[in-house]
Design an enzyme around this catalytic site. Structure first.
Site, PDB file in Angstrom:
ATOM      1  N   CYS A   1      -0.510   0.531  -2.597  1.00 15.01           N
ATOM      2  CA  CYS A   1       0.793   0.295  -1.945  1.00 15.01           C
ATOM      3  C   CYS A   1       1.057  -1.175  -1.650  1.00 15.01           C
ATOM      4  CB  CYS A   1       0.867   1.074  -0.634  1.00 15.01           C
ATOM      5  SG  CYS A   1       0.733   2.838  -0.879  1.00 15.01           S
TER       6      CYS A   1
ATOM      7  N   HIS B   1       3.618  -0.705   6.638  1.00 14.90           N
ATOM      8  CA  HIS B   1       3.515   0.228   5.516  1.00 14.90           C
ATOM      9  C   HIS B   1       3.442   1.616   6.143  1.00 14.90           C
ATOM     10  CE1 HIS B   1       2.249   2.600   2.218  1.00 14.90           C
ATOM     11  NE2 HIS B   1       1.037   2.789   2.709  1.00 14.90           N
TER      12      HIS B   1
ATOM     13  N   GLU C   1       2.028   2.182  -8.565  1.00 19.70           N
ATOM     14  CA  GLU C   1       0.739   2.809  -8.839  1.00 19.70           C
ATOM     15  C   GLU C   1       0.993   4.135  -9.551  1.00 19.70           C
ATOM     16  OE1 GLU C   1      -1.293   4.426  -5.276  1.00 19.70           O
ATOM     17  OE2 GLU C   1       0.129   3.218  -4.142  1.00 19.70           O
TER      18      GLU C   1
ATOM     19  N   SER D   1      -4.432   0.857  -0.324  1.00 21.62           N
ATOM     20  CA  SER D   1      -5.788   1.398  -0.319  1.00 21.62           C
ATOM     21  C   SER D   1      -6.655   0.763  -1.401  1.00 21.62           C
ATOM     22  CB  SER D   1      -5.742   2.910  -0.563  1.00 21.62           C
ATOM     23  OG  SER D   1      -5.318   3.555   0.593  1.00 21.62           O
TER      24      SER D   1
ATOM     25  N   ASN E   1       6.286   9.198   1.697  1.00 28.86           N
ATOM     26  CA  ASN E   1       5.588   7.990   1.231  1.00 28.86           C
ATOM     27  C   ASN E   1       6.108   7.617  -0.156  1.00 28.86           C
ATOM     28  OD1 ASN E   1       3.840   5.868   0.913  1.00 28.86           O
ATOM     29  ND2 ASN E   1       1.952   7.071   1.026  1.00 28.86           N
TER      30      ASN E   1
ATOM     31  N   LYS F   1       0.307   4.373  15.225  1.00 24.73           N
ATOM     32  CA  LYS F   1      -1.108   4.299  15.617  1.00 24.73           C
ATOM     33  C   LYS F   1      -1.579   2.838  15.596  1.00 24.73           C
ATOM     34  CE  LYS F   1      -2.565   8.722  13.689  1.00 24.73           C
ATOM     35  NZ  LYS F   1      -3.693   9.455  13.158  1.00 24.73           N
TER      36      LYS F   1
ATOM     37  N   SER G   1      -9.189   6.749   5.455  1.00 23.93           N
ATOM     38  CA  SER G   1      -8.084   5.869   5.079  1.00 23.93           C
ATOM     39  C   SER G   1      -7.298   5.435   6.324  1.00 23.93           C
ATOM     40  CB  SER G   1      -7.165   6.542   4.055  1.00 23.93           C
ATOM     41  OG  SER G   1      -6.377   7.556   4.638  1.00 23.93           O
TER      42      SER G   1
ATOM     43  N   THR H   1       2.386  14.188   3.032  1.00 29.57           N
ATOM     44  CA  THR H   1       2.652  12.745   2.956  1.00 29.57           C
ATOM     45  C   THR H   1       3.081  12.331   1.541  1.00 29.57           C
ATOM     46  OG1 THR H   1       0.330  12.152   2.519  1.00 29.57           O
ATOM     47  CG2 THR H   1       0.988  12.291   4.815  1.00 29.57           C
TER      48      THR H   1
END
Ligand code: HMG
Length: 388
Positions: free
Chosen positions: A111, A233, A79, A307, A275, A242, A201, A152
């Site tokens: 991603c 990811h 990207e 995303s 990232n 999380k 996000s 990030t």
């Protein structure tokens, strides 16, 4: 016929910053970055590295002559594209000296693109079992100085060879996927930094994970106890945790302990690089495979998220003696050779960009230890060199 990952390697630039020092410079508590976000260091790309050189360096480290003869398809997921028209895959095809009888294309979906590339490669190998597909996942993540997303950022690439009878991981048939038109993160063509709704996000990442994981379980009848480890990811290393926390009570206490333990291992390289967008899931897989031996035959689950958004859950089985085919020493050397830079030095590098008005530029590649570098820009054309 088994189809899957025959080789996998990564590359990251030689410069990095310490997140404790970034936190101090941004007047945040260091624990917010190192525990709350889960990042220790962040790779910084000098101007002599772009997505093409990062990818070419990642592949240069792992391919031998037999691979070069067999590769007839190069798929570049990114990207951070450098051209609206010509694919980044063609530059890498040339820099690596691959044979002309090949297809070379670029794919985009934030991603997620490298995962789509893997699915495309599976079909190609099913029809052409003697060939190999080279997949490149390469990006420089830029949110901007002093933004919430800054912590990030990162830079790097993963190169993957997909073949029949793979030596590392055979991909299983079932995968579950989902698309929804949302604006959680995007980068308009006129901007060199991303726009993001950070909290939204995070929510969407979790909801996509929940949806594809539940569909996967329904389709396959498999559950947590069937997986030795899960890789995610990783936009930042707390994010995958999380998601894992939303499901780890579905199994036994032993399942939970095993999955959390392997999860921590799967974040090892990402914690130090940041990232890398398309390559992040595969950098996490590399961390897991290289940092802790797993039993042959173990099933690994992979969650891919890009995303915008597309999510996918799929799985693979580790092949006998897979560790013998990894490039652990090369990767350790890459980390050992990195140089820490100060926050002002990083800020200066961040603001150094290539001309967009057609003017020429010669870059000093002697300070960049990478074999493949961007040497300049002339007549609107990027000039690449391979020093080896
Ligand atoms: P923020 O608002 O600065 O951070 O942005 P926060 O206030 O939410 O704090 C982060 C965490 O640190 C919180 O933990 C705090 O409690 C904790 P959580 O509640 O989330 O578990 N914290 C502390 N912990 C320990 N000690 C302390 C302390 N202080 C606070 N002293 C955000 C964070 C991630 C939103 C921001 O960095 C951002 O916008 N990043 C970019 C977007 C992103 O990475 N999104 C992830 C999902 S989308 C995705 O993965 C796709 C992507 O890769 C792009 C693509 O597909 O191409 C991004």
């Amino acid at each position: 016929m088994k189809i899957g990952i025959d080789k996998i390697g990564f590359f990251t630039p030689h410069l990095y910053i310490d997140m404790n020092k970034l936190a101090l410079a941004r007047k945040e508590e260091p624990e917010k970055y190192t525990i709350g976000i889960g990042q220790d260091e962040m790779a910084v790309a000098p101007i002599t590295q772009d997505p093409v050189t990062l990818a070419a360096n990642a592949a240069f480290n792992i391919l031998n002559d037999d691979d070069k003869k067999a590769i007839d398809f190069v798929i570049f997921g990114t990207e951070t594209g450098i051209d609206h028209s010509k694919s980044a895959a063609i530059y890498v095809h040339h820099l690596l000296g691959l044979k002309p009888e090949a297809r070379s294309i670029e794919m985009k979906q934030a991603c997620y693109a490298a995962t789509a590339a893997i699915q495309l490669a599976k079909g190609h190998i099913a029809l052409n079992p003697d060939s190999k597909v080279l997949i490149l996942a390469s990006d420089i993540a830029r949110y901007g100085l002093n933004t919430p997303g800054e912590v990030t950022q990162g830079a790097g690439a993963v190169a993957i060879v997909i073949s029949a009878n793979p030596r590392i991981m055979a991909l299983e048939e079932t995968s579950t996927y989902q698309t929804d038109d949302i604006m959680d993160f995007w980068r308009p063509v006129y901007s060199d930094t991303a726009y993001v709704d950070g909290k939204y996000s995070n929510e969407k990442y979790i909801s996509f994970f929940s949806s594809v994981w539940n569909t996967y379980k329904e389709k396959t009848g498999l559950g947590l106890s069937d997986f030795e480890a899960l890789c995610y990811h990783l936009p930042y290393t707390k994010m995958g945790l999380k998601a894992l926390r939303t499901i780890y009570d579905e199994g036994t206490e032993a399942d939970k302990e095993r999955l959390v333990d392997y999860y921590q291992t799967s974040t090892t390289y990402n914690r130090r690089i940041g990232n890398i967008y398309t390559g992040s899931l595969y950098l996490s897989l590399l961390s897991l495979l290289e940092q802790k031996p797993l039993k042959d035959g173990s099933r690994i689950g992979l969650f891919s998220y890009g995303s915008g958004a597309v999510g996918e859950f799929f799985s693979g089985i580790l092949q006998p003696d897979y560790r013998e085919h990894l490039f652990i020493d090369k990767h350790m050397e890459l980390f050992a050779a990195r140089q820490e830079i100060s926050i002002p030095e990083y800020e200066k590098i961040f603001e150094e960009v290539l001309p967009v008005d057609g003017s020429s530029l010669d870059l000093d590649v002697t300070k960049d230890p990478a074999p493949i570098c961007l040497a300049g820009i002339k007549d609107h054309m990027r000039q690449y060199i391979n020093k080896k």
